[in-house]
Scaffold this motif. Structure first.
Motif, PDB file in Angstrom:
ATOM      1  N   VAL A 153       0.841  -1.200   0.000  1.00  0.00           N
ATOM      2  CA  VAL A 153       0.000   0.000   0.000  1.00  0.00           C
ATOM      3  C   VAL A 153       0.871   1.243   0.000  1.00  0.00           C
ATOM      4  CG1 VAL A 153      -1.957  -1.108   1.141  1.00  0.00           C
ATOM      5  CG2 VAL A 153      -0.202  -0.021   2.530  1.00  0.00           C
ATOM      6  N   GLU A 154       0.298   2.321  -0.515  1.00  0.00           N
ATOM      7  CA  GLU A 154       0.936   3.639  -0.484  1.00  0.00           C
ATOM      8  C   GLU A 154       0.032   4.550   0.324  1.00  0.00           C
ATOM      9  OE1 GLU A 154       2.138   7.272  -3.528  1.00  0.00           O
ATOM     10  OE2 GLU A 154       1.826   5.262  -4.345  1.00  0.00           O
ATOM     11  N   ILE A 155       0.594   5.228   1.298  1.00  0.00           N
ATOM     12  CA  ILE A 155      -0.152   6.133   2.164  1.00  0.00           C
ATOM     13  C   ILE A 155      -0.486   7.389   1.351  1.00  0.00           C
ATOM     14  CG2 ILE A 155      -0.127   7.439   4.333  1.00  0.00           C
ATOM     15  CD1 ILE A 155       0.013   4.400   4.752  1.00  0.00           C
ATOM     16  N   LEU A 156      -1.774   7.801   1.357  1.00  0.00           N
ATOM     17  CA  LEU A 156      -2.196   8.938   0.544  1.00  0.00           C
ATOM     18  C   LEU A 156      -1.997  10.291   1.233  1.00  0.00           C
ATOM     19  CD1 LEU A 156      -5.430   7.609  -1.202  1.00  0.00           C
ATOM     20  CD2 LEU A 156      -3.157   7.907  -2.155  1.00  0.00           C
ATOM     21  N   GLN A 157      -2.104  10.345   2.549  1.00  0.00           N
ATOM     22  CA  GLN A 157      -1.899  11.612   3.243  1.00  0.00           C
ATOM     23  C   GLN A 157      -1.058  11.364   4.474  1.00  0.00           C
ATOM     24  OE1 GLN A 157      -5.021  10.141   3.356  1.00  0.00           O
ATOM     25  NE2 GLN A 157      -5.629  10.075   5.484  1.00  0.00           N
ATOM     26  N   GLU A 158      -0.405  12.378   4.941  1.00  0.00           N
ATOM     27  CA  GLU A 158       0.414  12.260   6.139  1.00  0.00           C
ATOM     28  C   GLU A 158      -0.527  12.082   7.330  1.00  0.00           C
ATOM     29  OE1 GLU A 158       3.970  14.722   8.234  1.00  0.00           O
ATOM     30  OE2 GLU A 158       3.866  14.622   6.048  1.00  0.00           O
ATOM     31  N   ILE A 159      -0.362  10.950   8.028  1.00  0.00           N
ATOM     32  CA  ILE A 159      -1.240  10.646   9.162  1.00  0.00           C
ATOM     33  C   ILE A 159      -0.461   9.788  10.150  1.00  0.00           C
ATOM     34  CG2 ILE A 159      -2.269   8.645   8.030  1.00  0.00           C
ATOM     35  CD1 ILE A 159      -4.933   9.504   9.380  1.00  0.00           C
ATOM     36  N   GLY A 160      -0.597  10.083  11.438  1.00  0.00           N
ATOM     37  CA  GLY A 160       0.171   9.356  12.446  1.00  0.00           C
ATOM     38  C   GLY A 160       1.646   9.582  12.196  1.00  0.00           C
ATOM     39  N   ASP A 161       2.440   8.515  12.228  1.00  0.00           N
ATOM     40  CA  ASP A 161       3.867   8.671  11.917  1.00  0.00           C
ATOM     41  C   ASP A 161       4.162   8.277  10.468  1.00  0.00           C
ATOM     42  OD1 ASP A 161       3.728   5.903  12.066  1.00  0.00           O
ATOM     43  OD2 ASP A 161       5.500   5.669  13.317  1.00  0.00           O
ATOM     44  N   CYS A 162       3.118   8.143   9.647  1.00  0.00           N
ATOM     45  CA  CYS A 162       3.281   7.801   8.224  1.00  0.00           C
ATOM     46  C   CYS A 162       3.324   9.083   7.396  1.00  0.00           C
ATOM     47  CB  CYS A 162       2.113   6.937   7.747  1.00  0.00           C
ATOM     48  SG  CYS A 162       2.060   5.319   8.522  1.00  0.00           S
ATOM     49  N   ARG A 163       4.296   9.181   6.531  1.00  0.00           N
ATOM     50  CA  ARG A 163       4.365  10.334   5.646  1.00  0.00           C
ATOM     51  C   ARG A 163       3.650  10.009   4.337  1.00  0.00           C
ATOM     52  NH1 ARG A 163       7.813   8.092   2.561  1.00  0.00           N
ATOM     53  NH2 ARG A 163       9.899   7.416   2.932  1.00  0.00           N
ATOM     54  N   GLN A 164       3.185  11.035   3.675  1.00  0.00           N
ATOM     55  CA  GLN A 164       2.490  10.860   2.403  1.00  0.00           C
ATOM     56  C   GLN A 164       3.438  10.215   1.398  1.00  0.00           C
ATOM     57  OE1 GLN A 164       0.851  14.448   0.777  1.00  0.00           O
ATOM     58  NE2 GLN A 164       0.045  13.430  -1.025  1.00  0.00           N
ATOM     59  N   GLY A 165       2.962   9.200   0.689  1.00  0.00           N
ATOM     60  CA  GLY A 165       3.753   8.507  -0.314  1.00  0.00           C
ATOM     61  C   GLY A 165       4.549   7.321   0.223  1.00  0.00           C
ATOM     62  N   ALA A 166       4.525   7.090   1.545  1.00  0.00           N
ATOM     63  CA  ALA A 166       5.244   5.939   2.119  1.00  0.00           C
ATOM     64  C   ALA A 166       4.619   4.648   1.610  1.00  0.00           C
ATOM     65  CB  ALA A 166       5.206   6.006   3.636  1.00  0.00           C
ATOM     66  N   LYS A 167       5.458   3.663   1.292  1.00  0.00           N
ATOM     67  CA  LYS A 167       4.965   2.382   0.791  1.00  0.00           C
ATOM     68  C   LYS A 167       5.408   1.272   1.739  1.00  0.00           C
ATOM     69  CE  LYS A 167       4.879   3.436  -4.132  1.00  0.00           C
ATOM     70  NZ  LYS A 167       5.444   3.087  -5.436  1.00  0.00           N
ATOM     71  N   GLY A 168       4.498   0.291   1.930  1.00  0.00           N
ATOM     72  CA  GLY A 168       4.796  -0.858   2.760  1.00  0.00           C
ATOM     73  C   GLY A 168       3.730  -1.925   2.576  1.00  0.00           C
ATOM     74  N   TRP A 169       3.832  -2.999   3.367  1.00  0.00           N
ATOM     75  CA  TRP A 169       2.971  -4.158   3.192  1.00  0.00           C
ATOM     76  C   TRP A 169       2.041  -4.362   4.390  1.00  0.00           C
ATOM     77  CZ3 TRP A 169       3.101  -6.834  -1.365  1.00  0.00           C
ATOM     78  CH2 TRP A 169       4.174  -6.566  -2.199  1.00  0.00           C
ATOM     79  N   THR A 170       0.839  -4.817   4.084  1.00  0.00           N
ATOM     80  CA  THR A 170      -0.143  -5.185   5.106  1.00  0.00           C
ATOM     81  C   THR A 170      -0.958  -6.369   4.585  1.00  0.00           C
ATOM     82  OG1 THR A 170      -1.846  -4.356   6.599  1.00  0.00           O
ATOM     83  CG2 THR A 170      -1.964  -3.596   4.327  1.00  0.00           C
ATOM     84  N   LEU A 171      -1.719  -6.967   5.450  1.00  0.00           N
ATOM     85  CA  LEU A 171      -2.591  -8.068   5.023  1.00  0.00           C
ATOM     86  C   LEU A 171      -3.748  -7.556   4.175  1.00  0.00           C
ATOM     87  CD1 LEU A 171      -2.861 -10.133   8.309  1.00  0.00           C
ATOM     88  CD2 LEU A 171      -1.867 -10.917   6.161  1.00  0.00           C
ATOM     89  N   LYS A 172      -4.180  -8.341   3.252  1.00  0.00           N
ATOM     90  CA  LYS A 172      -5.313  -8.007   2.389  1.00  0.00           C
ATOM     91  C   LYS A 172      -6.570  -7.742   3.246  1.00  0.00           C
ATOM     92  CE  LYS A 172      -7.916 -10.123  -1.399  1.00  0.00           C
ATOM     93  NZ  LYS A 172      -7.970 -11.324  -2.248  1.00  0.00           N
ATOM     94  N   ASN A 173      -6.719  -8.481   4.350  1.00  0.00           N
ATOM     95  CA  ASN A 173      -7.889  -8.318   5.213  1.00  0.00           C
ATOM     96  C   ASN A 173      -7.934  -6.945   5.880  1.00  0.00           C
ATOM     97  OD1 ASN A 173      -8.473 -10.931   4.632  1.00  0.00           O
ATOM     98  ND2 ASN A 173      -7.924 -11.750   6.625  1.00  0.00           N
ATOM     99  N   ASN A 174      -6.823  -6.217   5.880  1.00  0.00           N
ATOM    100  CA  ASN A 174      -6.782  -4.909   6.531  1.00  0.00           C
ATOM    101  C   ASN A 174      -7.268  -3.785   5.629  1.00  0.00           C
ATOM    102  OD1 ASN A 174      -5.752  -6.062   8.833  1.00  0.00           O
ATOM    103  ND2 ASN A 174      -3.625  -5.614   8.325  1.00  0.00           N
ATOM    104  N   LEU A 175      -7.770  -4.123   4.443  1.00  0.00           N
ATOM    105  CA  LEU A 175      -8.285  -3.105   3.513  1.00  0.00           C
ATOM    106  C   LEU A 175      -9.794  -3.247   3.356  1.00  0.00           C
ATOM    107  CD1 LEU A 175      -5.616  -3.264   0.667  1.00  0.00           C
ATOM    108  CD2 LEU A 175      -5.642  -1.806   2.673  1.00  0.00           C
ATOM    109  N   LYS A 176     -10.444  -2.077   3.288  1.00  0.00           N
ATOM    110  CA  LYS A 176     -11.891  -2.086   2.960  1.00  0.00           C
ATOM    111  C   LYS A 176     -12.197  -0.981   2.003  1.00  0.00           C
ATOM    112  CE  LYS A 176     -13.666   0.707   6.741  1.00  0.00           C
ATOM    113  NZ  LYS A 176     -14.606   0.851   7.794  1.00  0.00           N
TER     114      LYS A 176
END
Length: 176
Positions: A153-176
């Protein structure tokens, strides 16, 4: 004197007979005890338990009946029901969710998909995104015999400690 001897002989015979009778009685009592012990040892454990502790015996039967009743009455379908998973498409926007948590929480976005040590090692975590963060699906990774188990996934906006455009992996079940 012969009368005295005959009285002594009779007395000796009586004493001997009494001793023999006592010995026979003891032998019979020992035989009876041995037979009773043999009968007790020959009884199955459940019969012994029933005789010695009926509450435990009948309680055990009741417990087995309850468990079997629960198994038989809770049946229905023999298949395991799974939640329907919506198809995830590359390039589409999604919201992060945490289906296994209660309340507000964050999800660790990982550098390597499926790395179990990543959860304990902060160096393997890209960032911690709060539930509800907007992301875009960029890639899939198969794991553990499941197709597309992990989504990059790519983060769309800066939120929490995630910066906009950061890319990383998560489980498919964590998306809706």
């Amino acid at each position: 004197m012969s009368e005295d001897k005959s009285n002594d002989v009779v007395e000796n015979i009586k004493e001997t007979v009494e001793e023999v009778v006592d010995d026979v009685k003891e032998t019979v009592e020992e035989a009876v005890e041995a037979v009773e012990d043999a009968v007790d040892n020959a009884k199955p454990a459940l019969i012994k338990l029933k005789e010695e502790n009926p509450k435990v015996f009948y309680g055990g039967i009741a417990g087995i009946v309850v468990v079997l009743g629960f198994i038989f009455l809770s049946g229905g379908s023999s298949s395991v029901k799974q939640h329907a998973q919506a198809a995830i498409s590359i390039g589409q926007s999604y919201t992060l969710k945490a289906p296994n948590s209660v309340g507000e929480s964050t999800l660790k976005i990982l550098k390597v998909p499926g790395s179990m040590t990543s959860f304990d090692n902060p160096e393997d975590v890209v960032c911690k995104a709060p539930v509800g963060a907007s992301v875009v699906a960029r890639d899939f990774k198969d794991a553990f015999g499941k197709k597309q188990l992990f989504v990059q996934v790519e983060i769309l906006q800066e939120i929490g400690d995630c910066r906009q455009g950061a890319k990383g992996w998560t489980l498919k079940n964590n998306l809706k």
